[in-house]
Motif scaffolding. Sequence first.
Motif, PDB file in Angstrom:
ATOM      1  N   ALA A 305      -0.490   4.772 -23.808  1.00 15.31           N
ATOM      2  CA  ALA A 305      -1.065   4.724 -22.404  1.00 15.31           C
ATOM      3  C   ALA A 305       0.140   4.828 -21.453  1.00 15.31           C
ATOM      4  O   ALA A 305      -0.349   5.016 -20.181  1.00 15.31           O
ATOM      5  CB  ALA A 305      -1.410   3.136 -22.527  1.00 15.31           C
ATOM      6  N   PRO A 309      -0.030   8.780 -19.644  1.00 10.55           N
ATOM      7  CA  PRO A 309      -1.119   8.193 -18.762  1.00 10.55           C
ATOM      8  C   PRO A 309      -2.168   9.116 -18.627  1.00 10.55           C
ATOM      9  O   PRO A 309      -3.466   8.881 -18.942  1.00 10.55           O
ATOM     10  CB  PRO A 309      -0.449   7.463 -17.598  1.00 10.55           C
ATOM     11  CG  PRO A 309       0.716   8.346 -17.549  1.00 10.55           C
ATOM     12  CD  PRO A 309       1.240   8.741 -18.775  1.00 10.55           C
ATOM     13  N   GLU A 312      -4.205   9.720 -21.721  1.00 14.00           N
ATOM     14  CA  GLU A 312      -5.375   8.829 -21.596  1.00 14.00           C
ATOM     15  C   GLU A 312      -6.503   8.849 -20.975  1.00 14.00           C
ATOM     16  O   GLU A 312      -7.626   8.625 -21.487  1.00 14.00           O
ATOM     17  CB  GLU A 312      -4.715   7.144 -21.567  1.00 14.00           C
ATOM     18  CG  GLU A 312      -5.423   5.949 -21.688  1.00 14.00           C
ATOM     19  CD  GLU A 312      -5.990   5.932 -23.320  1.00 14.00           C
ATOM     20  OE1 GLU A 312      -6.760   5.231 -23.503  1.00 14.00           O
ATOM     21  OE2 GLU A 312      -5.305   6.580 -24.104  1.00 14.00           O
ATOM     22  N   GLN A 316     -10.369   9.160 -21.964  1.00 11.97           N
ATOM     23  CA  GLN A 316     -11.493   8.352 -21.362  1.00 11.97           C
ATOM     24  C   GLN A 316     -12.548   9.296 -20.741  1.00 11.97           C
ATOM     25  O   GLN A 316     -13.606   8.922 -20.820  1.00 11.97           O
ATOM     26  CB  GLN A 316     -10.695   7.091 -20.552  1.00 11.97           C
ATOM     27  CG  GLN A 316      -9.962   6.181 -21.267  1.00 11.97           C
ATOM     28  CD  GLN A 316     -10.495   5.417 -22.199  1.00 11.97           C
ATOM     29  OE1 GLN A 316     -11.710   5.334 -21.983  1.00 11.97           O
ATOM     30  NE2 GLN A 316      -9.902   4.972 -23.152  1.00 11.97           N
TER      31      GLN A 316
END
Length: 404
Positions: A305, A309, A312, A316
């Motif tokens: 994470a 980032p 991630e 998502q």
Amino acid sequence: MAMETTAESPVPVRTVLQAVSGWIGRLGRIWVEGQITDLNARGGTVYMTLRDPVANMSVRVVGPRAVFEAAGPAVTDGARVVVHAKPDFWINRGTFSLSALEIRPVGVGELLARLERLKRVLAAEGLFRPERKRPLPFLPAKIGLICGRDSDAEHDVLQNARRRWPAVAFRVENTAVQGPYAVGEVMEALRALDADPGIDVIIIARGGGAMEDLLPFSDETLVRAVSAVRTPVVSAIGHEQDAPLLDLVADVRASTPTDAAKKAVPDVREQLQLVRQLRDRGRRCLAGGVERELAWLRSIRSRPALADPVREIERQSEQVMALRDRSRRCLSGALDRAGDELSHTRARLLALSPAATLERGYAIVQREDGAVVRESAAVKDGERLHVRLAEGRLGVTITERGES
């Protein structure tokens, strides 16, 4: 009885001296303890002064040479003796003395027995209880020292204390540490030091010596005075084997004057070493704590994470897109199923609807109140009816009825 005299009715000297002689004569024969001084033999008579070993008081003793010779060679100047005597008052000269009848040297065993009895009495009163002992301050601002003038004990305490902590301050009270004046002078110095608010510790020091020389430090008056002071007291009397009662009542007992200095003052080198050790320990604890936090931070930063980032966010986003497509498919399927069901329902409704029947050429006959006419016999001639067609309504009047 007291003499009744006035300025107008005085009594002669002989009457006063005779009365004093009578009062003294009532004492009878007594045993008296003291220390011999000024021993002098003249002819068949021996003269000496019997001094109190603690207080500055003395009395003249006179006796036959045979009485002194019977006591043995131990009866010399400075010896402790017990005298069986008869009080005498010489009227002609107005002097008081004791006529010796028997003299006994006081041995070490007897002195020890007396000290043991006094020790038991003071212990029973609680003067030696450990809970009465007060702790010494870590670093006294000023130390009171009671010792002999220019004595080795004074030198040992001052030198060792200043060697351990150079900035230590002293107030020295020089007193007699043996003999008849020792108790009084030590008590006076003790009161003076205890009254000084700047004194944090009092050291009573004396070098070694014979047991008789240390007797002032087992005096009951001095022991009680030490127990009553507010300032902690360190006893440094004699050597390790010496044990005056002062050691038992003092807050701290030191085996020697040097030991008293070590117990009263911390060693600056030891304290500096302790400070260094504590500083190093604090540094290690702080460094270890920082290292643990850095390791935790590295562990956190290595997680996906925080390491990537954007990845991630993309993951998502993919999930959001998949859920959106899934929801769209679900919604589209649900709408299609609902449309089909609606079509089927509509077809059934159309098939069962009266309007469809009317479109096939049928009509509905109703009375004016809306009731449906089902048979011709149910209407009357001339009755007004309404006929509902597929398109519009008709009003009719019955003129003829028939059966099918």
